[in-house]
Scaffold this active site. Structure first.
Site, PDB file in Angstrom:
ATOM      1  N   ASP A 112       0.842  -1.195   0.000  1.00 37.14           N
ATOM      2  CA  ASP A 112       0.000   0.000   0.000  1.00 37.14           C
ATOM      3  C   ASP A 112       0.880   1.250   0.000  1.00 37.14           C
ATOM      4  O   ASP A 112       1.434   1.638   1.021  1.00 37.14           O
ATOM      5  CB  ASP A 112      -0.904  -0.025   1.242  1.00 37.14           C
ATOM      6  CG  ASP A 112      -1.709   1.248   1.420  1.00 37.14           C
ATOM      7  OD1 ASP A 112      -1.753   2.071   0.485  1.00 37.14           O
ATOM      8  OD2 ASP A 112      -2.290   1.431   2.507  1.00 37.14           O
ATOM      9  N   GLU A 149      31.455   8.200   4.662  1.00 31.89           N
ATOM     10  CA  GLU A 149      31.955   8.030   6.026  1.00 31.89           C
ATOM     11  C   GLU A 149      30.838   8.474   6.967  1.00 31.89           C
ATOM     12  O   GLU A 149      30.717   9.644   7.304  1.00 31.89           O
ATOM     13  CB  GLU A 149      33.209   8.864   6.251  1.00 31.89           C
ATOM     14  CG  GLU A 149      34.384   8.471   5.376  1.00 31.89           C
ATOM     15  CD  GLU A 149      35.592   9.387   5.593  1.00 31.89           C
ATOM     16  OE1 GLU A 149      35.494  10.342   6.398  1.00 31.89           O
ATOM     17  OE2 GLU A 149      36.625   9.147   4.950  1.00 31.89           O
ATOM     18  N   GLU A 191      29.110   8.880  10.290  1.00 31.58           N
ATOM     19  CA  GLU A 191      29.382   8.927  11.738  1.00 31.58           C
ATOM     20  C   GLU A 191      28.086   8.764  12.524  1.00 31.58           C
ATOM     21  O   GLU A 191      26.998   9.064  12.029  1.00 31.58           O
ATOM     22  CB  GLU A 191      30.056  10.255  12.091  1.00 31.58           C
ATOM     23  CG  GLU A 191      31.391  10.456  11.390  1.00 31.58           C
ATOM     24  CD  GLU A 191      31.901  11.879  11.464  1.00 31.58           C
ATOM     25  OE1 GLU A 191      33.122  12.073  11.306  1.00 31.58           O
ATOM     26  OE2 GLU A 191      31.081  12.807  11.650  1.00 31.58           O
ATOM     27  N   GLU A 202      35.170   8.600  17.395  1.00 28.17           N
ATOM     28  CA  GLU A 202      35.247   9.909  16.742  1.00 28.17           C
ATOM     29  C   GLU A 202      35.444  11.031  17.773  1.00 28.17           C
ATOM     30  O   GLU A 202      35.553  10.792  18.966  1.00 28.17           O
ATOM     31  CB  GLU A 202      34.015  10.166  15.872  1.00 28.17           C
ATOM     32  CG  GLU A 202      34.261   9.980  14.377  1.00 28.17           C
ATOM     33  CD  GLU A 202      35.309  10.932  13.804  1.00 28.17           C
ATOM     34  OE1 GLU A 202      35.634  11.964  14.437  1.00 28.17           O
ATOM     35  OE2 GLU A 202      35.817  10.653  12.702  1.00 28.17           O
ATOM     36  N   GLU A 243      32.813   5.962  14.188  1.00 29.11           N
ATOM     37  CA  GLU A 243      32.828   5.878  12.728  1.00 29.11           C
ATOM     38  C   GLU A 243      33.335   4.505  12.312  1.00 29.11           C
ATOM     39  O   GLU A 243      34.300   3.992  12.869  1.00 29.11           O
ATOM     40  CB  GLU A 243      33.730   6.962  12.134  1.00 29.11           C
ATOM     41  CG  GLU A 243      33.773   6.961  10.611  1.00 29.11           C
ATOM     42  CD  GLU A 243      34.624   8.086  10.043  1.00 29.11           C
ATOM     43  OE1 GLU A 243      35.402   7.822   9.102  1.00 29.11           O
ATOM     44  OE2 GLU A 243      34.518   9.222  10.559  1.00 29.11           O
ATOM     45  N   HIS A 291      30.836  12.334   5.207  1.00 34.37           N
ATOM     46  CA  HIS A 291      31.720  12.769   4.130  1.00 34.37           C
ATOM     47  C   HIS A 291      31.638  11.742   3.007  1.00 34.37           C
ATOM     48  O   HIS A 291      31.752  10.541   3.252  1.00 34.37           O
ATOM     49  CB  HIS A 291      33.161  12.893   4.631  1.00 34.37           C
ATOM     50  CG  HIS A 291      33.275  13.648   5.923  1.00 34.37           C
ATOM     51  ND1 HIS A 291      34.188  13.327   6.906  1.00 34.37           N
ATOM     52  CD2 HIS A 291      32.572  14.701   6.404  1.00 34.37           C
ATOM     53  CE1 HIS A 291      34.059  14.148   7.932  1.00 34.37           C
ATOM     54  NE2 HIS A 291      33.082  14.992   7.650  1.00 34.37           N
ATOM     55  N   ARG A 294      40.367  20.071   5.931  1.00 37.94           N
ATOM     56  CA  ARG A 294      39.045  19.670   6.409  1.00 37.94           C
ATOM     57  C   ARG A 294      38.123  20.844   6.728  1.00 37.94           C
ATOM     58  O   ARG A 294      37.003  20.642   7.175  1.00 37.94           O
ATOM     59  CB  ARG A 294      39.207  18.760   7.637  1.00 37.94           C
ATOM     60  CG  ARG A 294      39.662  17.361   7.259  1.00 37.94           C
ATOM     61  CD  ARG A 294      40.002  16.503   8.472  1.00 37.94           C
ATOM     62  NE  ARG A 294      40.130  15.102   8.120  1.00 37.94           N
ATOM     63  CZ  ARG A 294      41.188  14.552   7.536  1.00 37.94           C
ATOM     64  NH1 ARG A 294      42.225  15.325   7.238  1.00 37.94           N
ATOM     65  NH2 ARG A 294      41.214  13.273   7.244  1.00 37.94           N
ATOM     66  N   GLU A 339      36.272  14.535  -2.048  1.00 40.18           N
ATOM     67  CA  GLU A 339      35.456  14.252  -0.858  1.00 40.18           C
ATOM     68  C   GLU A 339      34.570  15.457  -0.574  1.00 40.18           C
ATOM     69  O   GLU A 339      35.069  16.542  -0.284  1.00 40.18           O
ATOM     70  CB  GLU A 339      36.361  13.979   0.345  1.00 40.18           C
ATOM     71  CG  GLU A 339      35.614  13.772   1.646  1.00 40.18           C
ATOM     72  CD  GLU A 339      36.536  13.808   2.871  1.00 40.18           C
ATOM     73  OE1 GLU A 339      36.066  13.464   3.969  1.00 40.18           O
ATOM     74  OE2 GLU A 339      37.716  14.197   2.730  1.00 40.18           O
ATOM     75  N   ARG A 341      32.325  17.064   1.971  1.00 42.83           N
ATOM     76  CA  ARG A 341      32.272  16.876   3.416  1.00 42.83           C
ATOM     77  C   ARG A 341      30.992  17.404   4.062  1.00 42.83           C
ATOM     78  O   ARG A 341      30.753  17.185   5.242  1.00 42.83           O
ATOM     79  CB  ARG A 341      33.480  17.566   4.058  1.00 42.83           C
ATOM     80  CG  ARG A 341      34.800  16.930   3.670  1.00 42.83           C
ATOM     81  CD  ARG A 341      35.984  17.674   4.279  1.00 42.83           C
ATOM     82  NE  ARG A 341      35.952  17.733   5.728  1.00 42.83           N
ATOM     83  CZ  ARG A 341      36.280  16.724   6.535  1.00 42.83           C
ATOM     84  NH1 ARG A 341      36.663  15.560   6.029  1.00 42.83           N
ATOM     85  NH2 ARG A 341      36.229  16.872   7.849  1.00 42.83           N
TER      86      ARG A 341
END
Length: 474
Positions: A51, A129, A131, A212, A220, A269, A340, A359, A361
């Site tokens: 449904d 990645e 977390e 982490e 992680e 990330h 980062r 990457e 992030r």
């Protein structure tokens, strides 16, 4: 895996039930379970009815009949059920046999088909990645006259002076003090190892796990990259195992981006690259970060479309409590190698030509991975096709700590939207890159925006506990 192989697996492993699963707009899995004795070759040809009107954001009651079509390649034995059960992910079709254009998994597959038709490459690879926090106690309520939440963890910094059974033994994790400490500070080694063991048994190739940065049990686990739809399938399997192992240990895991005030949130990330057959297309030796021009244009597409993209990669009101400066949050729409503090980072440590990747992030795990990965690929492809150069648009590279720039320098850098409403506004204004090749339909985008607007309204009209601290004595 062929249909016959699935039927053989059922017989060889004494499987008693087969669990057919699909994913909704928000990325949550749903399931219908059939006794194995009722599963035949025709089941995979005809599908399993359900449904659709009972799934938020799908269909009205007047057109509610829908069909799950099993993908035999996704079959794995459930590690948690008392009765041996085989889990299989499905695509959603209408009763007429058409792909349902609001099915997130079908959208992911159409994105992969569009990549091949574009002539850019044959496959896009993704590696998230994701977390999460593991708490010992979670309580919350939201009513007419009450609104509150409380989480707790044996690791938490706020428990340095609390009474515990047998006495307080210390070794708590400080604010921003949780990055890869050993036991007894890290109290969740065995929990994460059990998660990894079951992931491996269920077919995931896990590369590592660790504690982490944040206090109170942030963790992680990284699993190996794969193609777009397979990676999204793997992420759903990953979250299913994380949640259920935590339950087995008497704890609760959450992928909520910002469950704690004053410490790092949980991101997702996303590493990504494009190949043509066995040849990596993002690598050029000696160029900036060994990135090819194609990779730079892909980055240009990601950053150019980022405000709209974030409506799909960070689709919760809570997402924007993580996306604030000061907590390693990638709020700056620039790119950089190894940095980062940038929204797009190019990993440079121990990278081979085939491992060359970008990457993004900014995303978090409230994202539906099928939608988020598809949208990222489409944004990147738009950058490649239009040759969007991030250097010419002022997106970098920024090879220094952006958080330490002067206010004047920071003013030149674009930032992510400050709320889900702003991201949805951006998506409404910039969605053509998503509808290229018919990957996302205009109906899907409109429905998605309406669906998410309701969440922002639900939050906006509710009294917040902190408002009592600010205004009760006025």
């Amino acid at each position: 895996m062929s249909v016959q192989k699935v039927l053989d697996t059922i017989n060889e492993n004494n499987i008693q039930f087969v669990d057919f699963r699909f994913v909704d707009l928000s990325g949550r899995a749903h399931h219908i379970t059939l006794p194995a004795t009722e599963v035949e070759a025709e089941t995979f040809e005809n599908g399993v009815a359900f449904d659709g009107s009972s799934i938020p954001g799908f269909r009205g009651i007047e057109e509610s009949d829908m069909v799950m079509m099993p993908d035999t390649e996704t079959a794995y034995i459930d590690p948690f059920t008392d009765h041996p059960t085989l889990n299989i992910m499905c695509n959603i079709f209408t009763p007429d046999g058409d792909r349902y254009d609001r099915d997130p998994r079908s959208i992911a597959q159409k994105a992969e088909e569009y990549l091949k038709k574009s002539g850019v490459g044959t496959a896009a690879f993704f590696a998230p990645e994701s977390e999460f926090f593991v708490f010992d106690d979670v309580r919350y309520e939201s009513g007419m006259n009450t609104s509150s939440y409380k989480v707790d963890s044996e690791e938490a910094v706020w428990n340095t002076n609390t009474k515990e059974e047998g006495g307080n033994l210390g070794f708590k994790v400080g604010v921003k003090g949780g990055y890869v400490p050993v036991a007894p500070v890290d109290k969740q080694q065995d929990i994460r190892s059990e998660m990894v063991r079951l992931m491996q048994e269920s077919g995931l190739r896990v590369e590592r796990h660790h504690h982490e940065v944040a206090t109170a049990g942030q963790a992680e686990i990284n699993f190996r990259f794969d193609t777009l739809t397979k990676t999204a399938d793997n992420l759903l399997k990953y979250k299913y195992i994380v949640h259920n192992v935590a339950q087995q240990y008497g704890k609760s895991a959450t992928f909520m981006p910002k469950p704690l005030f004053g410490d790092n949130g949980s991101g997702m990330h996303v590493h990504q690259s494009i190949f043509n057959g066995d040849s990596p297309l993002f690598y050029e030796k000696g160029a900036y970060a060994n990135l090819s021009e194609m990779a730079l244009h892909y980055i240009g597409g990601i950053l150019f479309h980022a405000p709209a993209l974030i409506a799909l990669t960070n689709p919760s009101t809570n997402s924007f409590k993580r996306l604030v400066p000061g907590y390693e949050a990638p709020v700056n729409l620039v790119f950089s190698k190894g940095n980062r503090s940038a929204a797009v980072r190019i990993p440079v440590a121990a990278v081979t030509p085939k491992g060359c990747r970008i990457e993004f992030r900014t995303p978090d795990s409230t994202a539906n991975p099928y939608l988020a990965f598809a949208a990222m690929l489409l944004a990147g492809l738009d950058g490649i096709q239009k040759k969007i150069d991030p250097r010419e648009l002022g997106y970098g590279p920024y090879d220094k700590n952006i958080y330490e720039l002067s206010d004047a320098e920071k003013s030149e850098i674009r930032s992510v939207p400050s709320s889900l409403d702003e991201a949805l506004d951006a998506l409404e204004a910039d969605s053509e890159f998503l509808t290229e090749g018919g990957v996302f339909s205009a109906d899907f985008v409109a429905n998605y925006v309406s669906f998410k607007r309701q969440e922002t309204k639900d939050i906006a009209i509710r009294t917040h506990p902190h408002e009592f601290s600010l205004y009760f004595d006025c």
